[in-house]
Scaffold this motif. Structure first.
Motif, PDB file in Angstrom:
ATOM      1  N   ARG A 114       0.830  -1.218   0.000  1.00 19.16           N
ATOM      2  CA  ARG A 114       0.000   0.000   0.000  1.00 19.16           C
ATOM      3  C   ARG A 114       0.860   1.262   0.000  1.00 19.16           C
ATOM      4  NH1 ARG A 114      -5.774  -0.362   2.316  1.00 19.16           N
ATOM      5  NH2 ARG A 114      -5.456   1.790   1.952  1.00 19.16           N
ATOM      6  N   ARG A 115       1.934   1.266   0.794  1.00 22.17           N
ATOM      7  CA  ARG A 115       2.820   2.442   0.813  1.00 22.17           C
ATOM      8  C   ARG A 115       3.446   2.686  -0.563  1.00 22.17           C
ATOM      9  NH1 ARG A 115       4.126   0.301   5.870  1.00 22.17           N
ATOM     10  NH2 ARG A 115       6.067  -0.586   5.084  1.00 22.17           N
ATOM     11  N   TRP A 151      -8.936   0.126  -3.819  1.00 27.63           N
ATOM     12  CA  TRP A 151      -8.040   1.160  -3.306  1.00 27.63           C
ATOM     13  C   TRP A 151      -6.788   1.247  -4.177  1.00 27.63           C
ATOM     14  CZ3 TRP A 151      -3.117   1.772  -1.487  1.00 27.63           C
ATOM     15  CH2 TRP A 151      -2.851   2.964  -0.823  1.00 27.63           C
ATOM     16  N   ARG A 189       0.710   4.100  -2.806  1.00 25.35           N
ATOM     17  CA  ARG A 189       0.391   5.487  -2.418  1.00 25.35           C
ATOM     18  C   ARG A 189       1.485   6.447  -2.877  1.00 25.35           C
ATOM     19  NH1 ARG A 189       0.576   5.409   3.077  1.00 25.35           N
ATOM     20  NH2 ARG A 189      -1.229   4.073   3.053  1.00 25.35           N
ATOM     21  N   GLN A 241      -5.301   4.302  -6.668  1.00 22.06           N
ATOM     22  CA  GLN A 241      -3.951   4.853  -6.529  1.00 22.06           C
ATOM     23  C   GLN A 241      -3.165   4.771  -7.838  1.00 22.06           C
ATOM     24  OE1 GLN A 241      -3.127   6.329  -3.516  1.00 22.06           O
ATOM     25  NE2 GLN A 241      -5.265   5.777  -3.152  1.00 22.06           N
TER      26      GLN A 241
END
Length: 138
Positions: free
Chosen positions: A69-70, A103, A73, A107
């Protein structure tokens, strides 16, 4: 997005296959080899391989998935390669998988499944609603 120097688009390979945190087992080695072959065949560059032990159904509770996720993002990867949907979340928690796929797509780093039956069909399947990836509906 391409990698620095104009090379192949950078992706992250996520592997969640072995039940223990020790040395990689056959399932992890197969998932990694398949991911590298998938990337090579499509002109993608694996920027990082992220692993988790299989077992925790909620991806948000896994340190490796939080790393994925990082990376998404930050905009440093264009896609997340995963062998099959249950690596993200098991069928019993499929709503978590759909949440995470949506999600990531938002992104700019959609999930791409590397297992041949899913990767071959995903190009033919259309979006079926929010939070669903083409391969999720195959």
């Amino acid at each position: 997005m391409t990698s620095p120097g104009g090379g192949a688009p950078p992706v992250v390979l996520y592997v969640c296959a072995d039940r223990g945190p020790g040395a990689p087992g056959d399932a992890t080695r197969r998932a990694e080899a398949e991911g590298y072959a998938f990337a090579r065949e499509r002109g993608l560059a694996i920027a990082e391989v992220v692993t988790d032990a299989y077992g925790e159904p909620d991806p948000a509770r896994r340190s490796g998935w939080r790393r994925v996720r990082r990376l998404a993002r930050s905009g440093r990867v264009t896609a997340v390669l995963v062998r099959w949907p249950s690596a993200i979340a098991p069928e019993s928690a499929c709503e978590l998988r759909h949440r995470e796929a949506a999600w990531l797509r938002d992104q700019g780093a959609p999930v791409r499944y590397t297992w041949a039956p899913l990767s071959a069909r995903s190009a033919e399947v259309r979006w079926t609603g929010p939070g669903r990836t083409p391969a999720d509906t195959a």
